[in-house]
Design an enzyme around this catalytic site. Structure first.
Site, mmCIF file in Angstrom:
data_model
loop_
_atom_site.group_PDB
_atom_site.id
_atom_site.type_symbol
_atom_site.label_atom_id
_atom_site.label_comp_id
_atom_site.label_asym_id
_atom_site.label_seq_id
_atom_site.Cartn_x
_atom_site.Cartn_y
_atom_site.Cartn_z
ATOM 1 N N GLU A 78 -7.831 -8.802 -2.769
ATOM 2 C CA GLU A 78 -7.376 -7.765 -3.692
ATOM 3 C C GLU A 78 -6.937 -6.530 -2.922
ATOM 4 O O GLU A 78 -5.958 -5.876 -3.275
ATOM 5 C CB GLU A 78 -8.485 -7.404 -4.678
ATOM 6 N N ASN A 131 -11.394 4.387 -1.881
ATOM 7 C CA ASN A 131 -11.072 4.511 -0.459
ATOM 8 C C ASN A 131 -12.236 5.079 0.337
ATOM 9 O O ASN A 131 -12.351 4.844 1.546
ATOM 10 C CB ASN A 131 -9.816 5.363 -0.287
#
Length: 410
Positions: free
Chosen positions: A246, A395
């Site tokens: 992903e 992130n």
């Protein structure tokens, strides 16, 4: 790694270009060109998948034995680059790009034989059941339970931010089958048919009016244990493997180059707020050039990663986190440049100018639009791209992974 394309690679590129030129309709090109997020219009994506499946090109990264292309890393990259250049819509990643690699590695022979052909044909449309209302980036804290009852698991709980659950007929889920001291233990990866009694789908309509995501509720849903991928309680290993695809299973750079090309062209041809155009603005030109350099650096990194995978690596590993960080943050940066170039037009919300990944449920969204189409896409892409640094593991989580795996920090 030799970055020069071989004669065979160039011949393959020309074959792909010819195929796209022959089989892409204007409607399909519009669906690809007018996307507002990483998801194309669902109907167009499924139509294009059927075309690719007929040609045998729906699953570039799958081994041939499962119906895939068996392509080399350069071929997969060239195919991705030519798809973007031709304006073809991307396929939904949930089945072919995400669940399938996990099935190929961890699934039983019976699961592979049943699910993989139906993923390719589009008979099965997939969605992902990972996040929960209180378990997002900290996915191991998930609470959806699955109690063993003979040959079945009885599932209770909910999943949130489930993209295209309204269209899917299967969902791959992480459920908690036991409670252990370490939260990553006791998690099971299971495949659930969406029309199973006890499943309900509640739309989540975004502030933009787009209906793409959902919350899915499970109330005493009976799932055969035969649908468990791997073993009960060991689903975290399957989930981590899937997340690598992903985050970094496909290349970001081709799409980023195309986006930057559009911004550059648009900035040079459409009047801005204060000047005739941004074409002669050296500061803006410098920012475009800096973005191009950063995208090119990411492109080299992606090519090296794909090359390593084709030479024996099964997954991108920690490189997936690097690609996810750089790809999503660069995409956000390019959409910021795009919004700046749009000027006054970028301050309006006109979704009719686009082809979002789902229905727009706003009463005023269906009226006529005004202004250059590229400018009207700018705020739509900008707003959607804010989620890029959050989905598939934020992130910040990716940086933690790299600190641990690549730098040995704990």
């Amino acid at each position: 790694m030799d970055l020069k394309w071989s004669e065979a690679d160039l011949a393959f590129r020309d074959e792909v270009r010819t195929f796209f030129a022959t089989h892409l309709t204007d409607e399909l090109r519009a669906a690809g060109r007018l996307m507002t997020s990483v998801y194309a219009d669902h109907g167009a994506a499924m139509q294009w998948q059927r075309v690719l499946a007929t040609r045998g090109w729906a699953a570039p990264a799958w081994p041939r034995e499962y119906g895939g292309c068996g392509w080399s890393a350069p071929q997969r990259y060239l195919f991705s680059r030519e798809r973007v250049a031709a304006g073809a819509p991307p396929l939904s990643p949930m089945g072919i790009q995400m669940c399938a690699p996990a099935l190929i590695k961890f699934g039983s022979d019976a699961q592979k034989a049943y699910f993989l052909p139906r993923m390719l044909s589009g008979e099965h449309v997939w969605c992902q059941g990972y996040s929960e209302p209180q378990s997002g980036s900290d996915l191991a804290s998930l609470q959806m339970s699955a109690r063993e009852d003979g040959d079945y698991l009885i599932c209770n709980g909910s999943k949130i931010w489930v993209t295209h659950a309204q269209d899917a007929n299967w969902i791959f889920c992480l459920v908690r089958t036991s409670r252990e001291q370490k939260p990553q233990l006791g998690i099971t990866f299971v495949l659930i048919e969406m029309d199973t009694p006890g499943i309900s789908v509640q739309p989540i309509v975004m502030s933009s009016g787009e209906y793409i995501q959902n919350q899915v509720f499970f109330e005493n849903v009976r799932v055969p244990k035969a649908n468990v991928v791997g073993t009960i309680g060991a689903g975290w290993t399957v989930a981590k493997y899937l997340l690598e695809f992903e985050r970094g299973g496909t290349a970001y750079a081709p799409e980023l180059h195309a986006m930057l090309d559009e911004v550059r062209h648009f900035a040079g041809t459409v009047p801005g707020e204060m000047t005739d155009s941004l074409a002669g603005d050296p500061v803006f030109a410098g920012r475009l050039a800096a973005a191009r350099i950063r995208i090119s650096m990411l492109e080299v990194y992606e090519l090296r990663t794909m090359s390593a995978m084709s030479m024996g690596g099964e997954s991108p590993g920690a490189n997936a986190s690097v690609m996810k960080i750089l790809g999503t943050e660069l995409s956000q940066h390019v959409t910021e440049l795009w919004l700046e170039a749009a000027g006054l037009y970028g301050r309006t919300f006109q979704p009719r100018a686009a082809r979002p990944g789902g229905e727009v449920r706003l009463w005023h969204a269906n009226g006529p639009h005004a202004g250059p189409q590229a400018a009207l896409l700018a705020p739509l892409r900008y707003l959607n791209d804010r989620a890029g640094s959050i989905y598939a593991g934020s992130n910040e989580i990716q940086r933690n992974i790299l600190a641990k795996v690549a730098l040995g920090l704990h």
